[in-house]
Design an enzyme around this catalytic site. Structure first.
Site, PDB file in Angstrom:
ATOM      1  N   GLN A   1       7.710  -5.599   3.407  1.00  0.00           N
ATOM      2  CA  GLN A   1       7.388  -6.792   2.598  1.00  0.00           C
ATOM      3  C   GLN A   1       7.598  -6.485   1.134  1.00  0.00           C
ATOM      4  OE1 GLN A   1       3.431  -8.656   4.318  1.00  0.00           O
ATOM      5  NE2 GLN A   1       3.451  -6.464   4.620  1.00  0.00           N
ATOM      6  N   ASN A   2       7.875  -5.207   0.839  1.00  0.00           N
ATOM      7  CA  ASN A   2       7.899  -4.805  -0.563  1.00  0.00           C
ATOM      8  C   ASN A   2       9.176  -5.238  -1.261  1.00  0.00           C
ATOM      9  OD1 ASN A   2       5.460  -3.747  -0.108  1.00  0.00           O
ATOM     10  ND2 ASN A   2       6.093  -1.602  -0.098  1.00  0.00           N
ATOM     11  N   PRO A  31       0.696  -1.392  -8.405  1.00  0.00           N
ATOM     12  CA  PRO A  31      -0.503  -1.953  -7.765  1.00  0.00           C
ATOM     13  C   PRO A  31      -0.134  -2.872  -6.604  1.00  0.00           C
ATOM     14  CG  PRO A  31      -0.175  -2.896  -9.964  1.00  0.00           C
ATOM     15  CD  PRO A  31       0.892  -1.857  -9.777  1.00  0.00           C
ATOM     16  N   ASP A  32      -1.004  -2.944  -5.598  1.00  0.00           N
ATOM     17  CA  ASP A  32      -0.780  -3.906  -4.509  1.00  0.00           C
ATOM     18  C   ASP A  32      -1.348  -5.260  -4.937  1.00  0.00           C
ATOM     19  OD1 ASP A  32      -3.498  -3.626  -4.238  1.00  0.00           O
ATOM     20  OD2 ASP A  32      -3.463  -2.786  -2.230  1.00  0.00           O
ATOM     21  N   PHE A  33      -1.431  -6.201  -4.015  1.00  0.00           N
ATOM     22  CA  PHE A  33      -2.018  -7.506  -4.339  1.00  0.00           C
ATOM     23  C   PHE A  33      -3.535  -7.497  -4.200  1.00  0.00           C
ATOM     24  CE2 PHE A  33       1.669 -10.693  -3.247  1.00  0.00           C
ATOM     25  CZ  PHE A  33       2.215 -10.449  -4.492  1.00  0.00           C
ATOM     26  N   ARG A  34      -3.995  -7.026  -3.022  1.00  0.00           N
ATOM     27  CA  ARG A  34      -5.351  -7.393  -2.625  1.00  0.00           C
ATOM     28  C   ARG A  34      -6.392  -6.293  -2.706  1.00  0.00           C
ATOM     29  NH1 ARG A  34      -1.640 -10.094   0.273  1.00  0.00           N
ATOM     30  NH2 ARG A  34      -1.757 -12.364   0.218  1.00  0.00           N
ATOM     31  N   GLY A  54       0.816  -1.233   0.000  1.00  0.00           N
ATOM     32  CA  GLY A  54       0.000   0.000   0.000  1.00  0.00           C
ATOM     33  C   GLY A  54       0.839   1.268   0.000  1.00  0.00           C
ATOM     34  N   ILE A  55       2.071   1.228   0.511  1.00  0.00           N
ATOM     35  CA  ILE A  55       2.865   2.469   0.526  1.00  0.00           C
ATOM     36  C   ILE A  55       3.413   2.793  -0.871  1.00  0.00           C
ATOM     37  CG2 ILE A  55       3.559   2.171   2.962  1.00  0.00           C
ATOM     38  CD1 ILE A  55       6.472   2.054   1.979  1.00  0.00           C
ATOM     39  N   ASP A 115       9.910  -3.687  -4.348  1.00  0.00           N
ATOM     40  CA  ASP A 115      10.099  -2.694  -5.417  1.00  0.00           C
ATOM     41  C   ASP A 115      11.349  -1.834  -5.236  1.00  0.00           C
ATOM     42  OD1 ASP A 115       9.398  -0.791  -3.428  1.00  0.00           O
ATOM     43  OD2 ASP A 115       7.297  -0.955  -3.957  1.00  0.00           O
ATOM     44  N   HIS A 141      10.758  -9.920   2.293  1.00  0.00           N
ATOM     45  CA  HIS A 141      10.418 -10.806   1.182  1.00  0.00           C
ATOM     46  C   HIS A 141      11.430 -10.687   0.039  1.00  0.00           C
ATOM     47  CE1 HIS A 141       5.966 -10.970   2.681  1.00  0.00           C
ATOM     48  NE2 HIS A 141       6.811 -11.552   3.489  1.00  0.00           N
ATOM     49  N   SER A 170      -2.114  -5.529   4.199  1.00  0.00           N
ATOM     50  CA  SER A 170      -3.345  -6.219   4.618  1.00  0.00           C
ATOM     51  C   SER A 170      -3.080  -7.129   5.818  1.00  0.00           C
ATOM     52  CB  SER A 170      -3.885  -7.052   3.455  1.00  0.00           C
ATOM     53  OG  SER A 170      -2.933  -8.039   3.082  1.00  0.00           O
TER      54      SER A 170
HETATM   55  P1  CNA Z   1      -1.710  -6.438   0.012  1.00  0.00           P
HETATM   56  O1  CNA Z   1      -2.178  -7.713   0.578  1.00  0.00           O
HETATM   57  O2  CNA Z   1      -2.018  -6.155  -1.392  1.00  0.00           O
HETATM   58  O3  CNA Z   1      -2.347  -5.285   0.940  1.00  0.00           O
HETATM   59  C1  CNA Z   1      -2.192  -3.919   0.678  1.00  0.00           C
HETATM   60  C2  CNA Z   1      -2.926  -3.140   1.758  1.00  0.00           C
HETATM   61  O4  CNA Z   1      -2.656  -1.773   1.565  1.00  0.00           O
HETATM   62  C3  CNA Z   1      -4.443  -3.312   1.730  1.00  0.00           C
HETATM   63  O5  CNA Z   1      -4.921  -3.421   3.043  1.00  0.00           O
HETATM   64  C4  CNA Z   1      -4.933  -2.021   1.087  1.00  0.00           C
HETATM   65  O6  CNA Z   1      -6.209  -1.629   1.543  1.00  0.00           O
HETATM   66  C5  CNA Z   1      -3.891  -1.048   1.543  1.00  0.00           C
HETATM   67  N1  CNA Z   1      -3.683   0.065   0.635  1.00  0.00           N
HETATM   68  C6  CNA Z   1      -3.709   0.096  -0.729  1.00  0.00           C
HETATM   69  N2  CNA Z   1      -3.413   1.311  -1.191  1.00  0.00           N
HETATM   70  C7  CNA Z   1      -3.187   2.086  -0.095  1.00  0.00           C
HETATM   71  C8  CNA Z   1      -2.818   3.443   0.084  1.00  0.00           C
HETATM   72  N3  CNA Z   1      -2.607   4.265  -0.945  1.00  0.00           N
HETATM   73  N4  CNA Z   1      -2.689   3.894   1.341  1.00  0.00           N
HETATM   74  C9  CNA Z   1      -2.918   3.082   2.402  1.00  0.00           C
HETATM   75  N5  CNA Z   1      -3.250   1.793   2.305  1.00  0.00           N
HETATM   76  C10 CNA Z   1      -3.376   1.294   1.062  1.00  0.00           C
HETATM   77  O7  CNA Z   1      -0.140  -6.246   0.212  1.00  0.00           O
HETATM   78  P2  CNA Z   1       0.780  -6.680   1.449  1.00  0.00           P
HETATM   79  O8  CNA Z   1       2.004  -5.888   1.324  1.00  0.00           O
HETATM   80  O9  CNA Z   1       0.040  -6.667   2.710  1.00  0.00           O
HETATM   81  O10 CNA Z   1       1.074  -8.188   1.075  1.00  0.00           O
HETATM   82  C11 CNA Z   1       2.330  -8.709   1.126  1.00  0.00           C
HETATM   83  C12 CNA Z   1       2.857  -9.097  -0.245  1.00  0.00           C
HETATM   84  C13 CNA Z   1       2.568  -8.078  -1.298  1.00  0.00           C
HETATM   85  C14 CNA Z   1       4.331  -9.169  -0.202  1.00  0.00           C
HETATM   86  O11 CNA Z   1       4.747 -10.474  -0.411  1.00  0.00           O
HETATM   87  C15 CNA Z   1       4.860  -8.229  -1.313  1.00  0.00           C
HETATM   88  O12 CNA Z   1       6.000  -8.727  -1.901  1.00  0.00           O
HETATM   89  C16 CNA Z   1       3.732  -8.142  -2.237  1.00  0.00           C
HETATM   90  N6  CNA Z   1       3.679  -6.977  -3.158  1.00  0.00           N
HETATM   91  C17 CNA Z   1       4.633  -6.028  -3.159  1.00  0.00           C
HETATM   92  C18 CNA Z   1       4.549  -4.954  -4.031  1.00  0.00           C
HETATM   93  C19 CNA Z   1       5.621  -3.914  -4.011  1.00  0.00           C
HETATM   94  O13 CNA Z   1       6.774  -4.243  -3.745  1.00  0.00           O
HETATM   95  N7  CNA Z   1       5.272  -2.663  -4.254  1.00  0.00           N
HETATM   96  C20 CNA Z   1       3.466  -4.850  -4.900  1.00  0.00           C
HETATM   97  C21 CNA Z   1       2.493  -5.863  -4.894  1.00  0.00           C
HETATM   98  C22 CNA Z   1       2.615  -6.931  -4.021  1.00  0.00           C
END
Ligand code: CNA
Length: 346
Positions: free
Chosen positions: A154-155, A81-84, A73-74, A157, A174, A248
């Site tokens: 966990q990111n 894009p995030d995952f969920r 989310g950060i 990027d 990760h 999440s």
């Molecule tokens: P997730 O499960 O996709 O959760 C993201 C969370 O962030 C959710 O609760 C959203 O509601 C919240 N969210 C989305 N946008 C915003 C915002 N602008 N401000 C505040 N909150 C927001 O992702 P997690 O990181 O919890 O899951 C862990 C996985 C995701 C790890 O294994 C990562 O490697 C993996 N991941 C990483 C990236 C990256 O590196 N940028 C991108 C996608 C997935």
């Protein structure tokens, strides 16, 4: 005494002093003969369970070892894009790959069978294409103000590196793209070679055993790096404020770290929705997944004495916190920093 133990002692001593100060403060409200339960619930490290309360706690000098836990989310405002997140998250946009289940794209057994979806998806995350978000720069400011103990991310990027958060302060739980190995014979490959092949050919094979080469991102089914375990063990007992942003809290073991700080340590969640809440309050938010690990945020508990939740974007949350700390302009300025040319250096 090892170098590590030498470092440890004074910090532990200081931490204990802080604890005594906090307890002394809390005891002021206790009347002679009050029952012990009342003593515990009267203990409130935060003047209010919100960003202002957290800012006051920091300004009063109680937070000198802040841990920040971060997730996808950060980086959403940076364009990744995030995952969920429903609709926009990667998991809702994988139909074209015909996966048996969404997580398969990052599953090591599935990758060995069919690596193409991973290589396609990863192009959209590959470092070097994105500018860090305000949330990344806020973490850097915490370090510059001498308050950051560690950022557990966990990111994958690598935006922490581009935002110039000191790399000894970051644990890439990760993994990341800074190294790459063959999944068959484990031969190491230069990251630039792997990147070039991913973008030009869509698949990268080992010249020794013909298995696929994968950046050292931790997949489902793989172990986390050793430094994640050693640092979480060393750091969390010292932590005096936990900030959790943009995750999440659905992925273990990372998610369970929110329970690893002391019972009186304030915890601030900045997220679009309430996550990691105590299982008894699941109607209000998404509970911590694994019941083996009790706990979770107590935002909805009438006895909540230390958990604060800012519902909104990470960037808005950190700007509000920075404003309350008097760092608002500093954060805006840091965010405007030109980004350095990208190099893998950590
Ligand atoms: P997730 O499960 O996709 O959760 C993201 C969370 O962030 C959710 O609760 C959203 O509601 C919240 N969210 C989305 N946008 C915003 C915002 N602008 N401000 C505040 N909150 C927001 O992702 P997690 O990181 O919890 O899951 C862990 C996985 C995701 C790890 O294994 C990562 O490697 C993996 N991941 C990483 C990236 C990256 O590196 N940028 C991108 C996608 C997935």
């Amino acid at each position: 005494m090892s170098a590590e133990n030498k470092d440890k002692k004074p910090v532990e001593g200081k931490h204990e002093e802080d604890e005594v100060d906090k307890l002394t403060e809390a005891m002021k409200d206790v009347k002679l003969g009050d029952k012990e339960e009342k003593t515990e619930s009267a203990f409130k490290p935060l003047s209010s369970n919100d960003i202002e309360g957290v800012a006051k706690y920091i300004l009063d000098g109680h937070a000198k070892n802040i841990i920040v836990m971060t997730g996808a989310g950060i980086s959403v405002s940076a364009g990744i894009p995030d995952f969920r997140s429903p609709g926009t998250g990667l998991y809702d946009n994988l139909e074209k790959y015909n996966l048996p289940y969404a997580e398969a794209v990052f599953d090591i057994d599935y990758f060995r069978e069919n690596p193409k979806p991973f290589y396609e998806v990863v192009k959209g995350i590959y470092p070097g294409q994105f500018h860090p978000s305000k949330a990344h720069y806020f973490i850097r400011l915490l370090a510059e103000h001498g308050l950051l103990l560690r950022n557990f991310t966990q990111n994958i990027d690598t935006l922490e590196l581009i935002a110039k958060i000191p790399q000894d302060k970051v644990i890439y739980a990760h993994g990341g793209f800074s190294k790459a190995h063959c999944v068959g014979c484990h031969k190491e490959y230069p990251t630039d070679f792997v990147r070039e092949k991913v973008f030009s050919e869509g698949i990268v094979k080992c010249d020794k055993c013909n298995s696929c080469i994968k950046p050292d991102i931790v997949f489902f089914g793989e172990s986390l790096p050793d430094e994640y375990f050693s640092c979480s063990k060393k750091d969390f007992p010292k932590c005096d404020l936990l900030i959790v942003m943009g995750t999440s809290l659905q992925v273990r073991p990372f998610a369970t770290l929110i329970n690893a700080v002391g019972d009186s340590v304030p915890r601030l969640l900045i997220n679009m929705n309430a996550v990691g809440v105590k299982a008894s309050f699941k109607s209000e938010g998404i509970p911590l997944k694994d019941m083996m690990f009790s706990g979770g945020f107590a935002f909805y508990d009438p006895d909540n004495h230390r958990d604060a939740f800012f519902k909104g974007t990470c960037d808005d949350g950190v700007q509000k916190l920075a404003d309350a700390l008097g760092w608002g302009e500093e954060l805006k300025k840091a965010f405007e920093d030109p980004i350095p040319e990208f190099k893998f250096e950590h």
